[in-house]
Design a protein around this motif. Structure first.
Motif, short mmCIF file in Angstrom:
data_model
loop_
_atom_site.label_atom_id
_atom_site.label_comp_id
_atom_site.label_asym_id
_atom_site.label_seq_id
_atom_site.Cartn_x
_atom_site.Cartn_y
_atom_site.Cartn_z
N THR A 1 3.64 11.70 -12.19
CA THR A 1 4.86 10.90 -12.09
C THR A 1 4.75 9.85 -11.00
O THR A 1 5.09 8.67 -11.20
N LYS A 2 4.28 10.28 -9.83
CA LYS A 2 4.16 9.33 -8.72
C LYS A 2 3.12 8.26 -9.02
O LYS A 2 3.31 7.08 -8.70
N ILE B 1 -3.69 3.16 -3.37
CA ILE B 1 -2.83 4.35 -3.42
C ILE B 1 -3.60 5.52 -2.84
O ILE B 1 -4.73 5.81 -3.25
N LYS B 2 -3.00 6.20 -1.88
CA LYS B 2 -3.60 7.42 -1.32
C LYS B 2 -2.64 8.57 -1.55
O LYS B 2 -1.47 8.50 -1.18
N ILE B 3 -3.16 9.63 -2.17
CA ILE B 3 -2.33 10.75 -2.57
C ILE B 3 -2.85 12.02 -1.90
O ILE B 3 -4.00 12.42 -2.13
N TYR B 4 -2.03 12.63 -1.07
CA TYR B 4 -2.36 13.93 -0.49
C TYR B 4 -1.85 15.01 -1.44
O TYR B 4 -0.73 14.95 -1.94
N ILE B 5 -2.69 16.03 -1.65
CA ILE B 5 -2.40 17.01 -2.69
C ILE B 5 -2.30 18.40 -2.09
O ILE B 5 -3.23 18.86 -1.41
N ASN B 6 -1.19 19.07 -2.35
CA ASN B 6 -1.01 20.46 -1.94
C ASN B 6 -1.02 21.36 -3.18
O ASN B 6 -0.52 20.98 -4.24
N PHE C 1 2.26 7.16 -11.93
CA PHE C 1 2.89 6.26 -12.91
C PHE C 1 3.78 5.25 -12.20
O PHE C 1 3.73 4.04 -12.47
N ASP C 2 4.61 5.73 -11.28
CA ASP C 2 5.53 4.85 -10.56
C ASP C 2 4.78 3.80 -9.74
O ASP C 2 5.19 2.63 -9.69
N GLU C 3 3.69 4.21 -9.11
CA GLU C 3 2.95 3.28 -8.26
C GLU C 3 2.23 2.22 -9.11
O GLU C 3 2.17 1.05 -8.73
N PHE C 4 1.69 2.61 -10.24
CA PHE C 4 1.09 1.63 -11.13
C PHE C 4 2.14 0.63 -11.62
O PHE C 4 1.87 -0.56 -11.75
N ARG C 5 3.32 1.12 -11.90
CA ARG C 5 4.40 0.23 -12.33
C ARG C 5 4.73 -0.79 -11.24
O ARG C 5 5.07 -1.93 -11.53
N ARG C 6 4.64 -0.34 -10.00
CA ARG C 6 4.93 -1.25 -8.89
C ARG C 6 3.81 -2.25 -8.66
O ARG C 6 3.97 -3.22 -7.94
N ALA D 1 0.85 -1.18 0.00
CA ALA D 1 0.00 0.00 0.00
C ALA D 1 0.89 1.23 0.00
O ALA D 1 1.94 1.26 0.64
N SER D 2 0.48 2.28 -0.72
CA SER D 2 1.35 3.43 -0.91
C SER D 2 0.61 4.71 -0.57
O SER D 2 -0.52 4.92 -1.03
N THR D 3 1.22 5.55 0.24
CA THR D 3 0.68 6.86 0.60
C THR D 3 1.77 7.90 0.43
O THR D 3 2.90 7.70 0.89
N PHE D 4 1.44 9.01 -0.23
CA PHE D 4 2.45 10.05 -0.44
C PHE D 4 1.77 11.38 -0.69
O PHE D 4 0.55 11.46 -0.89
N THR D 5 2.57 12.45 -0.67
CA THR D 5 2.08 13.81 -0.88
C THR D 5 2.74 14.39 -2.11
O THR D 5 3.94 14.20 -2.33
N VAL D 6 1.94 15.10 -2.92
CA VAL D 6 2.48 15.76 -4.11
C VAL D 6 2.12 17.23 -4.08
O VAL D 6 1.17 17.65 -3.41
N ASN D 7 2.88 18.02 -4.84
CA ASN D 7 2.69 19.47 -4.83
C ASN D 7 2.35 20.04 -6.20
O ASN D 7 2.21 21.26 -6.33
N SER D 8 2.25 19.19 -7.21
CA SER D 8 1.92 19.69 -8.54
C SER D 8 1.28 18.57 -9.34
O SER D 8 1.37 17.39 -8.99
N GLU D 9 0.64 18.96 -10.43
CA GLU D 9 0.02 17.97 -11.30
C GLU D 9 1.06 17.05 -11.90
O GLU D 9 0.85 15.83 -12.01
N GLU D 10 2.21 17.61 -12.29
CA GLU D 10 3.26 16.80 -12.89
C GLU D 10 3.79 15.77 -11.90
O GLU D 10 4.01 14.60 -12.25
N GLU D 11 3.97 16.20 -10.66
CA GLU D 11 4.43 15.26 -9.63
C GLU D 11 3.38 14.19 -9.38
O GLU D 11 3.69 13.02 -9.16
N PHE D 12 2.11 14.61 -9.41
CA PHE D 12 1.00 13.66 -9.25
C PHE D 12 1.07 12.57 -10.32
O PHE D 12 0.98 11.38 -10.03
#
Length: 440
Positions: A40-41, A53-58, A43-48, A27-38
């Motif tokens: 990219t992350k 997946i839980k994504i906190y967005i700033n 993409f990486d999690e799907f590859r894994r 299970a993966s949880t992370f925070t992103v600060n931009s659409e591009e980072e969103f």
């Protein structure tokens, strides 16, 4: 929960064109600060192969479910996701304070057990076929050779995944070949893409593009596979030459519709064949023996050869420090055989060598000739001794305005005057004879 119905349609449409990377899922949880980072992350999690997946967005603007759906769709539409994730269906929910996206329904077309097996099996294979200090190109060739030697084309066209290429009958269709190629190259850090398109006859097809030392090349392990012998389909026929092909080369029977980098203008490849043009030669003692070799393709990375020489003393070999190559010399009278071996050991050619006595002089039937303008005379030359095999001669006139001579010793009078004709041994020009010519 909101399901991405449009994505589901995309996934099922691309079911046979998508792929996975093979890592253990958490299970993966992370925070992103931009659409591009969103993106990219994600993409990486799907590859894994993550299932939750839980994504906190700033700092997101226009943060709502529709916006997130569009972002997710843009990720899924990305060709890298299509190649590597083998997604079947997604579901997500959006919460506020803080903004967060929970992707809590992710269905993959592979199991965790398949991921783990393929991951470990690729590690095992690479440990056997790769050697320390290999270059990027050498690693790519080793992986290419392993795949085409161990995976057979699936004529039922049902085996689409690397897991199927590595288990049971070890068969796969083109996308299975391409995904396995991708995964193995990715393991060793070689950038690789998957090309989607068609081949001659309109068949859907997938292959790879690979980056070797900053240059992109096409790589089709399906087409290069020697097991593919079903002549009813062009792309099942055993072929060579699809290792590091250029755009121009691959266009002869491949068309791609996804966005790919431009290839390098010149191919680099492994040696596919070696042919000896002068399989039997006649030389004299002291003469250098030069095998006339043809290599295919000309852009092969290693066209070096070695020689296996009998211990009969007829031929000896020295190493030339200037050229970095071995040089063969005729040492004594006799007949022997040299075996020429390609550097990779895959190709061999035999050369029969007849060694005659060393030439020491040239005899002419005439040493002085007088002829009229417009007339001609033929001179007979003989290389001594008679068992000197290499006896090719070169004829030269010191003044072609007075007399000319052809390669067979035929002299023609051109203008009045006196001149000389020189005849010399081709392999040893220091042996020669002078003929005096007068044209009246």
């Amino acid at each position: 929960m909101k399901k991405l119905s449009c994505m589901k349609k995309i996934f099922f449409t691309l079911l046979f064109l998508l792929g996975v990377t093979f890592n253990i899922c958490y299970a993966s949880t992370f925070t992103v600060n931009s659409e591009e980072e969103f993106k990219t992350k994600l993409f990486d999690e799907f590859r894994r192969g993550e299932k939750y997946i839980k994504i906190y967005i700033n700092n997101f603007k226009e943060m709502d479910a529709d916006y997130i759906q569009n972002v997710l769709n843009s990720v899924v539409d990305d060709e890298e996701i299509n190649w590597k994730c083998y997604l079947k269906e997604l579901g997500f929910s959006v919460s506020e304070n803080p903004y967060a996206v929970e992707i809590n329904k992710i269905d993959y077309a592979v199991t965790d057990e398949e991921r783990e097996f393929v991951n470990k099996e690729i590690d095992r294979i690479l440990s056997e076929i790769l050697k320390p200090n290999m270059t990027t190109l050498e690693k790519e060739i080793a992986i290419h050779d392993w795949i085409i030697s161990n995976v057979e084309y699936d004529k039922t066209r049902t085996r689409t995944r690397p897991y199927q290429a590595l288990t049971g009958s070890k068969k796969a269709v083109c996308i299975g070949y391409s995904l396995l190629t991708y995964e193995m190259l990715d393991k060793v850090g070689i950038p690789c893409r998957i090309a989607l398109g068609k081949v001659s006859g309109g068949e859907e097809h997938a292959w790879n593009m690979v980056n070797i030392d900053g240059n992109w090349y096409h790589l089709d392990t399906t087409f290069d596979n020697p097991h593919n012998t079903n002549n009813t389909k062009n792309w099942n026929v055993c072929r060579v030459g699809y290792l590091n092909a250029t755009d121009e080369q691959i266009k002869k029977d491949h068309i791609w519709y996804n966005d790919l980098p431009k290839s390098a203008p010149v191919s680099i490849s492994k040696l596919h064949s070696m042919n000896l043009k002068n399989k039997e030669v006649w030389v004299n003692v002291g003469q250098v023996i030069v095998p006339k070799l043809e290599f295919y393709p000309q852009t092969a990375i290693n066209k070096d050869v070695s020689y296996a020489i009998p211990d009969d003393g007829i031929i000896y070999m020295t190493y030339d420090e200037k050229t970095g190559k071995d040089t063969l010399y005729a040492h004594k009278v006799g007949t022997t055989k040299i075996r020429i071996i390609s550097d990779d050991g895959n190709f061999m050619q035999d050369m029969i060598v007849h060694v005659g006595a060393p030439a020491n002089s040239i005899s002419l039937n005439k040493t002085n000739v007088t002829l009229k303008k417009g007339g001609f005379v033929s001179i007979i030359a003989k290389v001594n001794p008679s068992n000197a095999y290499s006896n090719e001669l070169i004829w030269e006139s010191s003044d072609s305005k007075i007399a000319r001579v052809d390669k067979n010793g035929k002299i023609s009078g051109v203008g009045k005057g006196k001149t000389t004709i020189k005849v010399k041994l081709k392999y040893k020009p220091s042996i020669y004879k002078i003929l005096n010519v007068t044209v009246q």
